[in-house]
Design a protein around this motif. Sequence first.
Motif, PDB file in Angstrom:
ATOM      1  N   VAL A  91       0.858  -1.403   0.012  1.00 54.56           N
ATOM      2  CA  VAL A  91      -0.108   0.076   0.077  1.00 54.56           C
ATOM      3  C   VAL A  91       1.049   1.096  -0.029  1.00 54.56           C
ATOM      4  CG1 VAL A  91      -1.962   1.155   1.045  1.00 54.56           C
ATOM      5  CG2 VAL A  91      -2.025  -1.429   1.065  1.00 54.56           C
ATOM      6  N   THR A  92       2.207   1.100   0.253  1.00 51.75           N
ATOM      7  CA  THR A  92       3.278   2.145  -0.162  1.00 51.75           C
ATOM      8  C   THR A  92       3.254   2.520  -1.599  1.00 51.75           C
ATOM      9  OG1 THR A  92       4.621   1.223   1.755  1.00 51.75           O
ATOM     10  CG2 THR A  92       5.442   2.516   0.155  1.00 51.75           C
ATOM     11  N   THR A 226       1.335   8.677  10.033  1.00 53.04           N
ATOM     12  CA  THR A 226       2.125   7.713   9.056  1.00 53.04           C
ATOM     13  C   THR A 226       3.630   8.082   8.903  1.00 53.04           C
ATOM     14  OG1 THR A 226      -0.104   7.560   7.840  1.00 53.04           O
ATOM     15  CG2 THR A 226       2.106   7.383   6.722  1.00 53.04           C
ATOM     16  N   TYR A 227       4.659   7.430   8.654  1.00 57.09           N
ATOM     17  CA  TYR A 227       5.760   7.827   8.236  1.00 57.09           C
ATOM     18  C   TYR A 227       6.656   6.717   7.592  1.00 57.09           C
ATOM     19  CZ  TYR A 227       7.282   4.344  12.168  1.00 57.09           C
ATOM     20  OH  TYR A 227       7.673   3.110  12.753  1.00 57.09           O
ATOM     21  N   TRP A 228       7.739   7.329   7.082  1.00 57.01           N
ATOM     22  CA  TRP A 228       8.681   6.495   6.126  1.00 57.01           C
ATOM     23  C   TRP A 228      10.001   6.035   7.102  1.00 57.01           C
ATOM     24  CZ3 TRP A 228       7.665   5.929   0.664  1.00 57.01           C
ATOM     25  CH2 TRP A 228       8.418   4.853  -0.117  1.00 57.01           C
ATOM     26  N   PRO A 229       9.921   4.811   7.438  1.00 60.78           N
ATOM     27  CA  PRO A 229      11.068   4.424   8.276  1.00 60.78           C
ATOM     28  C   PRO A 229      12.504   4.413   7.759  1.00 60.78           C
ATOM     29  CG  PRO A 229       9.744   2.328   7.715  1.00 60.78           C
ATOM     30  CD  PRO A 229       9.055   3.652   7.340  1.00 60.78           C
ATOM     31  N   PRO A 230      13.377   5.069   8.049  1.00 57.96           N
ATOM     32  CA  PRO A 230      14.587   5.042   7.412  1.00 57.96           C
ATOM     33  C   PRO A 230      15.521   3.652   7.506  1.00 57.96           C
ATOM     34  CG  PRO A 230      14.956   6.142   9.693  1.00 57.96           C
ATOM     35  CD  PRO A 230      13.541   5.650   9.359  1.00 57.96           C
ATOM     36  N   ALA A 231      16.480   3.445   6.634  1.00 52.55           N
ATOM     37  CA  ALA A 231      17.163   2.268   6.889  1.00 52.55           C
ATOM     38  C   ALA A 231      17.671   2.169   7.978  1.00 52.55           C
ATOM     39  CB  ALA A 231      18.169   2.442   5.571  1.00 52.55           C
ATOM     40  N   GLY A 232      17.667   0.891   8.246  1.00 55.55           N
ATOM     41  CA  GLY A 232      18.283   0.514   9.861  1.00 55.55           C
ATOM     42  C   GLY A 232      17.155   0.613  11.015  1.00 55.55           C
ATOM     43  N   GLU A 233      16.027   1.417  10.731  1.00 59.43           N
ATOM     44  CA  GLU A 233      15.212   1.591  11.913  1.00 59.43           C
ATOM     45  C   GLU A 233      14.143   0.184  11.725  1.00 59.43           C
ATOM     46  OE1 GLU A 233      13.242   5.225  13.081  1.00 59.43           O
ATOM     47  OE2 GLU A 233      11.344   4.068  12.635  1.00 59.43           O
ATOM     48  N   ARG A 234      14.407  -0.718  12.311  1.00 59.69           N
ATOM     49  CA  ARG A 234      13.684  -2.038  12.439  1.00 59.69           C
ATOM     50  C   ARG A 234      12.399  -2.048  13.150  1.00 59.69           C
ATOM     51  NH1 ARG A 234      17.443  -7.111  12.692  1.00 59.69           N
ATOM     52  NH2 ARG A 234      15.422  -7.858  11.506  1.00 59.69           N
ATOM     53  N   MET A 272       6.637   1.508   4.043  1.00 61.89           N
ATOM     54  CA  MET A 272       5.733   2.643   4.945  1.00 61.89           C
ATOM     55  C   MET A 272       5.109   1.964   6.170  1.00 61.89           C
ATOM     56  SD  MET A 272       4.260   5.466   2.246  1.00 61.89           S
ATOM     57  CE  MET A 272       3.367   6.082   3.695  1.00 61.89           C
ATOM     58  N   VAL A 273       5.030   2.576   7.006  1.00 60.08           N
ATOM     59  CA  VAL A 273       4.326   2.805   8.391  1.00 60.08           C
ATOM     60  C   VAL A 273       3.161   3.397   8.459  1.00 60.08           C
ATOM     61  CG1 VAL A 273       3.995   2.198  10.815  1.00 60.08           C
ATOM     62  CG2 VAL A 273       6.065   1.400   9.481  1.00 60.08           C
TER      63      VAL A 273
END
Length: 381
Positions: A91-92, A226-234, A272-273
């Motif tokens: 859904v991203t 709603t946010y887009w997690p950066p690389a490494g944010e698990r 996305m989250v």
Amino acid sequence: MTIRRVVGAIAVGASVAALSAPAAAAHGPITDAAAVKAQLDLITSTDRIPGALAEVRDRRGRSVTITSGTAELGTDRAMVDGDGRFRIASVTKPFTAVAVLQLVARQQVRLDAPVETYLPGVVRGTGEGSEIDGRDIKVRQLLQHTSGLPDYVTFANPAERDQPVEAAELVRIALSHKPDFDPGEGWKYSNTGYVLAGMIVERLTHKDIGTAVTDLVIRPAHLRNTYWPPAGERRIRGPHARNYTVDNADPAGPLVDVTEFEPSWAGASGAMVSTPSDLNRFWQKLLGGQLLPGWALAQMHTVVPAPGLGKGVEYGLGVIRLPLSCGGHIWVHGGDLAGGGVANISGQDDSGRAATVYITALTGGAGVDHMRRTMDVALCS
């Protein structure tokens, strides 16, 4: 980030949270909450899925949230509500498509220009994929899955997915394999096209894809959770349910907690989250013409047959036109993260009602089938 299992043709406890009775009585029910609840209970009682949720929002902004099961396996922790966050997987793609179309509206991108125009030298096949050439592929074809590009997800090594990865590396994985067909000569779902679309957005905005989508889509739509997690944010920020999947080494054994997930492996195709409430607002803002000019939204709604998704299903630019069992259609997208233990489907019907359904585990096809059936019941009951 797969979708075939999620969309197809829609032919410990449960709770219902709704508006006050006087408000509901004034305009009639938003949906048949009892019928939706029965579908969710089926998922949590027979499909080995700990938690399931559906939220329906009408055109006036009233909403009802129905949940079943628990937010964490082995506990009596109540399933999160419509403001609980989850990984929205594919859904991203509508968000990425809107970002591209925003650039089209600003005359920075032409949909029928070659990908080479914006990513010179990037799309050059190697090995079995040596015939792939970005000079032959249009931007539109990336968004509509008609590029013929192999899907990198098919070839990526699952053992490596716990470490951050660059978008260019995902593309390189795909480009070393034979294309599915010549550009424009078929339809096949490909996450690779959306990774490239994200790279185009980054190149033209001089921002990373998460920041660009936040500026172009998330903030204008007023999506606060709603946010887009950066690389490494698990980890998932804020309130959320745990996510699970089957242990391939012991399919009948205990489910495995996979809540922590490396988002860079999904990238512009599925990182996305969001929340059910925010997704329903997004669809109403988008289809209400508040995120794109009318002519750009019309481009988004220009569809082609999507034979891999089921009878009567068509794909536009980041959106699916899906028939409902009661007649009419829903503009929708769905997806799942095999390594992230979540599946969801979200969209809006012809009357302006938006709905989102998601489940907190991937245990086989039955749970996903019941999830999309719940979506149909929510909009047809």
